[in-house]
Design a protein around this motif. Structure first.
Motif, PDB file in Angstrom:
ATOM      1  N   ILE A   4      -4.125   1.465  11.512  1.00  0.00           N
ATOM      2  CA  ILE A   4      -3.162   1.464  10.416  1.00  0.00           C
ATOM      3  C   ILE A   4      -3.673   0.591   9.275  1.00  0.00           C
ATOM      4  O   ILE A   4      -3.552   0.941   8.101  1.00  0.00           O
ATOM      5  CB  ILE A   4      -1.775   0.999  10.904  1.00  0.00           C
ATOM      6  CG1 ILE A   4      -1.183   2.053  11.828  1.00  0.00           C
ATOM      7  CG2 ILE A   4      -0.837   0.723   9.751  1.00  0.00           C
ATOM      8  CD1 ILE A   4      -0.909   3.390  11.178  1.00  0.00           C
ATOM      9  N   LYS A   5      -4.262  -0.551   9.600  1.00  0.00           N
ATOM     10  CA  LYS A   5      -4.820  -1.433   8.558  1.00  0.00           C
ATOM     11  C   LYS A   5      -5.928  -0.714   7.799  1.00  0.00           C
ATOM     12  O   LYS A   5      -5.993  -0.765   6.571  1.00  0.00           O
ATOM     13  CB  LYS A   5      -5.342  -2.722   9.176  1.00  0.00           C
ATOM     14  CG  LYS A   5      -5.856  -3.703   8.149  1.00  0.00           C
ATOM     15  CD  LYS A   5      -6.239  -5.018   8.775  1.00  0.00           C
ATOM     16  CE  LYS A   5      -6.642  -5.992   7.687  1.00  0.00           C
ATOM     17  NZ  LYS A   5      -6.966  -7.315   8.245  1.00  0.00           N
ATOM     18  N   LYS A   6      -6.801  -0.009   8.530  1.00  0.00           N
ATOM     19  CA  LYS A   6      -7.880   0.747   7.890  1.00  0.00           C
ATOM     20  C   LYS A   6      -7.308   1.830   6.974  1.00  0.00           C
ATOM     21  O   LYS A   6      -7.763   2.009   5.843  1.00  0.00           O
ATOM     22  CB  LYS A   6      -8.769   1.382   8.964  1.00  0.00           C
ATOM     23  CG  LYS A   6      -9.952   2.139   8.423  1.00  0.00           C
ATOM     24  CD  LYS A   6     -10.803   2.698   9.554  1.00  0.00           C
ATOM     25  CE  LYS A   6     -11.920   3.540   9.019  1.00  0.00           C
ATOM     26  NZ  LYS A   6     -12.735   4.123  10.091  1.00  0.00           N
TER      27      LYS A   6
ATOM     28  N   PRO B 280       1.038   3.986  15.964  1.00  0.00           N
ATOM     29  CA  PRO B 280       0.968   4.573  14.626  1.00  0.00           C
ATOM     30  C   PRO B 280       1.735   5.890  14.608  1.00  0.00           C
ATOM     31  O   PRO B 280       1.657   6.667  15.555  1.00  0.00           O
ATOM     32  CB  PRO B 280      -0.524   4.782  14.386  1.00  0.00           C
ATOM     33  CG  PRO B 280      -1.169   4.719  15.712  1.00  0.00           C
ATOM     34  CD  PRO B 280      -0.260   3.976  16.636  1.00  0.00           C
ATOM     35  N   HIS B 281       2.478   6.117  13.537  1.00  0.00           N
ATOM     36  CA  HIS B 281       3.290   7.336  13.475  1.00  0.00           C
ATOM     37  C   HIS B 281       3.730   7.631  12.046  1.00  0.00           C
ATOM     38  O   HIS B 281       3.635   6.781  11.165  1.00  0.00           O
ATOM     39  CB  HIS B 281       4.523   7.216  14.374  1.00  0.00           C
ATOM     40  CG  HIS B 281       5.470   6.123  13.988  1.00  0.00           C
ATOM     41  ND1 HIS B 281       5.240   4.800  14.305  1.00  0.00           N
ATOM     42  CD2 HIS B 281       6.637   6.148  13.304  1.00  0.00           C
ATOM     43  CE1 HIS B 281       6.233   4.058  13.847  1.00  0.00           C
ATOM     44  NE2 HIS B 281       7.094   4.858  13.219  1.00  0.00           N
ATOM     45  N   PHE B 282       4.185   8.845  11.839  1.00  0.00           N
ATOM     46  CA  PHE B 282       4.831   9.250  10.598  1.00  0.00           C
ATOM     47  C   PHE B 282       6.331   9.269  10.860  1.00  0.00           C
ATOM     48  O   PHE B 282       6.772   9.798  11.877  1.00  0.00           O
ATOM     49  CB  PHE B 282       4.380  10.649  10.159  1.00  0.00           C
ATOM     50  CG  PHE B 282       2.979  10.688   9.665  1.00  0.00           C
ATOM     51  CD1 PHE B 282       2.674  10.342   8.358  1.00  0.00           C
ATOM     52  CD2 PHE B 282       1.943  11.072  10.505  1.00  0.00           C
ATOM     53  CE1 PHE B 282       1.368  10.372   7.902  1.00  0.00           C
ATOM     54  CE2 PHE B 282       0.635  11.106  10.060  1.00  0.00           C
ATOM     55  CZ  PHE B 282       0.352  10.754   8.751  1.00  0.00           C
ATOM     56  N   ASN B 283       7.088   8.671   9.957  1.00  0.00           N
ATOM     57  CA  ASN B 283       8.546   8.768  10.004  1.00  0.00           C
ATOM     58  C   ASN B 283       8.967   9.843   9.022  1.00  0.00           C
ATOM     59  O   ASN B 283       8.556   9.820   7.860  1.00  0.00           O
ATOM     60  CB  ASN B 283       9.209   7.454   9.574  1.00  0.00           C
ATOM     61  CG  ASN B 283       9.289   6.457  10.688  1.00  0.00           C
ATOM     62  OD1 ASN B 283       9.442   6.819  11.838  1.00  0.00           O
ATOM     63  ND2 ASN B 283       9.196   5.186  10.349  1.00  0.00           N
TER      64      ASN B 283
ATOM     65  N   HIS C  84       0.833  -1.199   0.000  1.00  0.00           N
ATOM     66  CA  HIS C  84       0.000   0.000   0.000  1.00  0.00           C
ATOM     67  C   HIS C  84       0.872   1.255   0.000  1.00  0.00           C
ATOM     68  O   HIS C  84       1.988   1.252   0.503  1.00  0.00           O
ATOM     69  CB  HIS C  84      -0.914   0.023   1.223  1.00  0.00           C
ATOM     70  CG  HIS C  84      -1.893  -1.099   1.238  1.00  0.00           C
ATOM     71  ND1 HIS C  84      -3.054  -1.085   0.501  1.00  0.00           N
ATOM     72  CD2 HIS C  84      -1.859  -2.285   1.870  1.00  0.00           C
ATOM     73  CE1 HIS C  84      -3.708  -2.213   0.699  1.00  0.00           C
ATOM     74  NE2 HIS C  84      -3.011  -2.966   1.522  1.00  0.00           N
ATOM     75  N   GLU C  85       0.314   2.331  -0.544  1.00  0.00           N
ATOM     76  CA  GLU C  85       1.013   3.619  -0.531  1.00  0.00           C
ATOM     77  C   GLU C  85       1.137   4.106   0.907  1.00  0.00           C
ATOM     78  O   GLU C  85       0.150   4.181   1.629  1.00  0.00           O
ATOM     79  CB  GLU C  85       0.221   4.621  -1.364  1.00  0.00           C
ATOM     80  CG  GLU C  85       0.864   5.969  -1.459  1.00  0.00           C
ATOM     81  CD  GLU C  85       0.043   6.939  -2.286  1.00  0.00           C
ATOM     82  OE1 GLU C  85      -0.039   8.099  -1.865  1.00  0.00           O
ATOM     83  OE2 GLU C  85      -0.520   6.546  -3.307  1.00  0.00           O
TER      84      GLU C  85
END
Length: 105
Positions: free
Chosen positions: A95-97, A69-72, A45-46
């Motif tokens: 995150i899956k959603k 859940p986070h942004f790197n 997934h993107e």
């Protein structure tokens, strides 16, 4: 492990990650690559974007049990590389959603 900042919403975390990159002279122009997840529920997934040319930078969605859940966000290469994580409330189900709502371009 990179430093982690915690936020109360996904929007705040995303905006902080973008601001962190922009403070390091990253320009979000038309020349970028789409990042595709390789592990877990994000595989195929993107998950974000990265520089198509130098200077290198990357912003992507991620999950791990410690940070959640986070942004790197990262910029630079080699010894000069800087990394930061921007976490937000949620779990692997969130995150899956998010992953299922994004298809590679």
């Amino acid at each position: 492990m990179e430093p982690v900042e915690r936020f109360i919403s996904i929007e705040q975390a995303r905006n902080a990650a973008v601001a962190w990159l922009e403070s390091r002279n990253v320009v979000f122009g038309p020349y970028r690559k789409v990042e595709i997840g390789r592990l877990g529920v994000l595989a195929g997934h993107e998950v974000g974007v990265s520089a198509a040319e130098k200077p290198y930078w990357r912003l992507r969605l991620d999950f791990d049990p410690i940070k959640g859940p986070h942004f790197n966000a990262e910029t630079g290469e080699g010894a000069k590389r800087e990394k930061q994580a921007f976490s937000f409330p949620g779990d692997e189900a969130l995150i899956k959603k998010l992953a299922l709502s994004r298809r590679p371009r």
